[in-house]
Design a protein around this motif. Structure first.
Motif, PDB file in Angstrom:
ATOM      1  N   VAL A  37       4.820  17.916 -14.563  1.00 31.62           N
ATOM      2  CA  VAL A  37       4.440  19.092 -13.771  1.00 31.62           C
ATOM      3  C   VAL A  37       2.917  19.116 -13.632  1.00 31.62           C
ATOM      4  CG1 VAL A  37       4.584  21.596 -13.551  1.00 31.62           C
ATOM      5  CG2 VAL A  37       6.496  20.325 -14.566  1.00 31.62           C
ATOM      6  N   LYS A  39       1.246  20.947 -11.114  1.00 32.37           N
ATOM      7  CA  LYS A  39       0.829  22.046 -10.231  1.00 32.37           C
ATOM      8  C   LYS A  39      -0.542  22.565 -10.665  1.00 32.37           C
ATOM      9  CE  LYS A  39       3.440  25.299 -13.118  1.00 32.37           C
ATOM     10  NZ  LYS A  39       4.743  25.971 -13.267  1.00 32.37           N
ATOM     11  N   TYR A  43      -2.803  21.878 -14.092  1.00 32.30           N
ATOM     12  CA  TYR A  43      -3.242  22.941 -15.015  1.00 32.30           C
ATOM     13  C   TYR A  43      -4.759  22.866 -15.208  1.00 32.30           C
ATOM     14  CZ  TYR A  43       1.732  23.505 -16.423  1.00 32.30           C
ATOM     15  OH  TYR A  43       3.096  23.710 -16.447  1.00 32.30           O
ATOM     16  N   LEU A  85       8.309  23.133  -6.524  1.00 29.01           N
ATOM     17  CA  LEU A  85       9.102  24.077  -7.327  1.00 29.01           C
ATOM     18  C   LEU A  85       9.202  25.457  -6.678  1.00 29.01           C
ATOM     19  CD1 LEU A  85       7.470  23.187 -10.758  1.00 29.01           C
ATOM     20  CD2 LEU A  85       9.803  22.592 -10.067  1.00 29.01           C
ATOM     21  N   LYS A 129      18.037  25.595  -6.596  1.00 27.88           N
ATOM     22  CA  LYS A 129      17.548  26.348  -7.749  1.00 27.88           C
ATOM     23  C   LYS A 129      18.542  27.446  -8.074  1.00 27.88           C
ATOM     24  CE  LYS A 129      14.257  27.738 -10.677  1.00 27.88           C
ATOM     25  NZ  LYS A 129      12.969  28.390 -10.451  1.00 27.88           N
ATOM     26  N   ARG A 136      13.434  35.098 -10.743  1.00 29.44           N
ATOM     27  CA  ARG A 136      12.295  34.738  -9.896  1.00 29.44           C
ATOM     28  C   ARG A 136      12.809  34.141  -8.588  1.00 29.44           C
ATOM     29  NH1 ARG A 136       7.586  31.292 -12.782  1.00 29.44           N
ATOM     30  NH2 ARG A 136       9.142  29.655 -12.671  1.00 29.44           N
ATOM     31  N   TYR A 164      18.745  22.792 -10.501  1.00 32.13           N
ATOM     32  CA  TYR A 164      17.999  23.168 -11.704  1.00 32.13           C
ATOM     33  C   TYR A 164      17.878  24.669 -11.892  1.00 32.13           C
ATOM     34  CZ  TYR A 164      13.522  23.923  -9.061  1.00 32.13           C
ATOM     35  OH  TYR A 164      12.526  24.355  -8.228  1.00 32.13           O
ATOM     36  N   HIS A 166      15.498  27.683 -14.597  1.00 27.39           N
ATOM     37  CA  HIS A 166      14.304  27.868 -15.437  1.00 27.39           C
ATOM     38  C   HIS A 166      14.589  28.952 -16.469  1.00 27.39           C
ATOM     39  CE1 HIS A 166      10.070  27.179 -16.217  1.00 27.39           C
ATOM     40  NE2 HIS A 166       9.776  28.456 -16.086  1.00 27.39           N
ATOM     41  N   ASN A 205      11.775  23.210 -19.432  1.00 31.09           N
ATOM     42  CA  ASN A 205      10.311  23.164 -19.436  1.00 31.09           C
ATOM     43  C   ASN A 205       9.894  22.547 -20.784  1.00 31.09           C
ATOM     44  OD1 ASN A 205      11.076  25.215 -21.129  1.00 31.09           O
ATOM     45  ND2 ASN A 205       9.884  26.823 -20.118  1.00 31.09           N
ATOM     46  N   SER A 206       8.611  22.602 -21.116  1.00 30.16           N
ATOM     47  CA  SER A 206       8.167  21.990 -22.379  1.00 30.16           C
ATOM     48  C   SER A 206       8.881  22.583 -23.585  1.00 30.16           C
ATOM     49  CB  SER A 206       6.662  22.190 -22.572  1.00 30.16           C
ATOM     50  OG  SER A 206       5.949  21.527 -21.564  1.00 30.16           O
ATOM     51  N   ARG A 221      11.225  19.092 -17.057  1.00 27.66           N
ATOM     52  CA  ARG A 221       9.999  19.359 -16.296  1.00 27.66           C
ATOM     53  C   ARG A 221       8.902  19.643 -17.313  1.00 27.66           C
ATOM     54  NH1 ARG A 221      13.915  22.670 -14.192  1.00 27.66           N
ATOM     55  NH2 ARG A 221      12.842  24.506 -15.012  1.00 27.66           N
ATOM     56  N   GLY A 223       5.365  20.311 -18.592  1.00 24.97           N
ATOM     57  CA  GLY A 223       4.060  20.857 -18.213  1.00 24.97           C
ATOM     58  C   GLY A 223       3.142  20.941 -19.414  1.00 24.97           C
ATOM     59  N   ILE A 224       3.046  22.116 -19.993  1.00 26.67           N
ATOM     60  CA  ILE A 224       2.013  22.427 -20.978  1.00 26.67           C
ATOM     61  C   ILE A 224       1.926  21.409 -22.134  1.00 26.67           C
ATOM     62  CG2 ILE A 224       3.363  24.008 -22.471  1.00 26.67           C
ATOM     63  CD1 ILE A 224      -0.185  24.754 -21.206  1.00 26.67           C
ATOM     64  N   TYR A 356      -2.055  28.534 -21.402  1.00 33.03           N
ATOM     65  CA  TYR A 356      -1.896  28.011 -20.038  1.00 33.03           C
ATOM     66  C   TYR A 356      -3.071  28.445 -19.139  1.00 33.03           C
ATOM     67  CZ  TYR A 356       3.230  27.319 -20.815  1.00 33.03           C
ATOM     68  OH  TYR A 356       4.464  26.938 -21.262  1.00 33.03           O
TER      69      TYR A 356
HETATM   70  C1  LIG Z   1       5.374  25.442 -14.388  1.00 31.16           C
HETATM   71  C2  LIG Z   1       6.806  25.143 -14.461  1.00 31.16           C
HETATM   72  C3  LIG Z   1       7.303  24.263 -15.437  1.00 31.16           C
HETATM   73  C4  LIG Z   1       6.455  23.703 -16.559  1.00 31.16           C
HETATM   74  O1  LIG Z   1       6.504  24.602 -17.640  1.00 31.16           O
HETATM   75  P1  LIG Z   1       5.751  24.284 -19.018  1.00 31.16           P
HETATM   76  O2  LIG Z   1       6.050  25.475 -19.855  1.00 31.16           O
HETATM   77  O3  LIG Z   1       4.300  24.192 -18.683  1.00 31.16           O
HETATM   78  O4  LIG Z   1       6.290  23.019 -19.544  1.00 31.16           O
HETATM   79  C5  LIG Z   1       8.637  23.923 -15.380  1.00 31.16           C
HETATM   80  N1  LIG Z   1       9.456  24.440 -14.433  1.00 31.16           N
HETATM   81  C6  LIG Z   1       9.025  25.311 -13.499  1.00 31.16           C
HETATM   82  C7  LIG Z   1       9.977  25.841 -12.498  1.00 31.16           C
HETATM   83  C8  LIG Z   1       7.687  25.701 -13.490  1.00 31.16           C
HETATM   84  O5  LIG Z   1       7.260  26.568 -12.566  1.00 31.16           O
END
Ligand SMILES: *Cc1c(COP(=O)(O)O)cnc(C)c1O
Length: 386
Positions: A37, A39, A43, A85, A129, A136, A164, A166, A205-206, A221, A223-224, A356
């Motif tokens: 990720v 975006k 980060y 996303l 999604k 969201r 997917y 979230h 996510n992470s 996915r 990210g952080i 973040y």
């Molecule tokens: C930003 C985002 C992620 C990444 O999340 P982290 O907590 O940074 O790993 C994953 N999925 C979606 C839909 C996001 O918007």
């Protein structure tokens, strides 16, 4: 190679990014792929540099928030698949198609409109999604999902590549809400699998990837954690492997002077010397993202923690030095010096927010230096580049 002409910069250690992706890859079960990720300019780290490093380390897909972020990666030569996303406008879908960008679909009416708009020969790649409790974006009604699957089946306009969801609370110790979302998800996936086969299913996510590696279906996915930061403070003691923080913020003393008793520093003259003391001026301020609220923070100089004194200005701030130091001495606002370290976590705590936000808030005014294999690989100055 770009250059810059100021004494404040961000250093992004791409080796950390590489190692974090590799650690995650070996931690996850076989067959689970990594969507990096990137975006928000990765980060705040630097989109293309992080994307390339993550792909080198074994990620196979990228994700961004909106189409322009995907186009930025394409313009910088990134060929890997990219998932948007967030919501995309129907009128922008042909540019996505042309640039091989995968879009997220979460409404049937969007899909109906899109069929009329698409003018390419190839199908537009989409991921559906599902809203399992984040509230969201996403389908909540299985009837609508059923209609969407039929619609996709009837046209050749789309390639339904993924599905997917979230999670809202994957980083919290209490897993009740997470379990509820997970049950909703497995029900919805079960329904979809009866109707069609889907190549990618992802929910992690992470936080989810780190805590529930057996529940992530076949992609995460990331990210952080890729940036070396913990998804939440609650999780600091739950990490299955060490994360390496990639982001640091550096500057240099540009002025050093001795203050006499009674002399003051900065706007409002809120700080006054009670004894003779050495004050250094650092060329970074709130327009660089080093918010005025950080007036209570410390920075590292000569391996020691020293306080910011007086109000933070737009482009500069002042610090109290332990003794006279030469102009050009390194000042670390985020990062390590000798045995001392200031993490983005520390700055987040001071600002009463999450880590973040910290690299994201360091603005485009601050050039980025990228290190790989310990040496400088690239310099990016957002003011002069493009
Ligand atoms: C930003 C985002 C992620 C990444 O999340 P982290 O907590 O940074 O790993 C994953 N999925 C979606 C839909 C996001 O918007």
């Amino acid at each position: 190679m770009s250059s810059f002409h100021r004494d404040s910069w961000v250093e992004v250690d791409l080796d950390c990014i590489y190692n974090n992706v590799q650690s995650m890859k070996s931690f996850l079960p076989d067959g689970v792929s990594i969507i990096a990720v990137v975006k928000a300019n990765a980060y705040g780290h630097g989109d293309a540099q992080v994307a390339k490093t993550a792909l080198d380390a074994g990620a196979t897909y990228l994700a961004v928030a909106f189409i322009d972020e995907a186009l930025s990666l394409r313009q910088q030569g990134i060929k890997a698949p990219i998932l948007v996303l967030g919501a995309s406008r129907v009128k922008d879908i042909n540019i996505a198609l042309q640039e091989n960008i995968t879009l997220t679909v979460f409404r049937k009416d969007w899909l109906v409109e899109a069929i009329q708009q698409l003018n390419g020969k190839n199908p537009l790649k989409i991921h559906l999604k599902l809203d399992t409790g984040m509230g969201r974006l996403g389908f909540t009604s299985m009837r609508e999902v059923d209609e969407v699957l039929q619609l996709v089946d009837e046209t050749s306009s789309f390639e339904l590549e993924g599905v997917y969801t979230h999670f809202a609370t994957a980083d919290e110790l209490d897993t009740t809400y997470f379990e509820q979302q997970y049950t909703t998800l497995t029900d919805m996936i079960g329904f979809i699998k009866e109707k069609t086969s889907i190549r990618m299913i992802h929910c992690g996510n992470s936080a989810t990837a780190l805590r529930f590696p057996d529940k992530v279906f076949n992609a995460v996915r990331l990210g952080i954690a890729m940036y070396g930061l913990t998804p939440s403070n609650e999780m600091i003691h739950l990490l299955p492997f060490e994360l390496q923080e990639a982001f640091s913020l550096q500057s240099k003393l540009v002025h050093v002077k001795k203050l006499a008793v009674g002399q003051s520093v900065s706007y409002g003259a809120t700080y006054t010397a009670e004894e003779e003391e050495w004050i250094g001026t650092v060329p970074i301020g709130y327009a660089d993202g080093w918010l005025r609220k950080l007036h209570g923070a410390h920075v590292l100089v000569d391996g020691k923690r020293v306080p910011i004194v007086g109000r933070i200005c737009m482009d500069q701030l002042m610090i109290r030095l332990p003794h006279e130091l030469p102009i050009g001495t390194r000042v670390t606002l985020i990062g390590a010096q000798k045995d001392e370290k200031i993490s983005s976590n520390d700055i987040a705590r001071l600002l009463d927010t999450i880590n973040y936000e910290i690299p994201c808030m360091i603005s485009y005014r601050v050039p980025r230096i990228f290190r790989r294999n310990k040496s400088i690989m690239e310099v990016r100055n957002y003011l002069l580049d493009n």
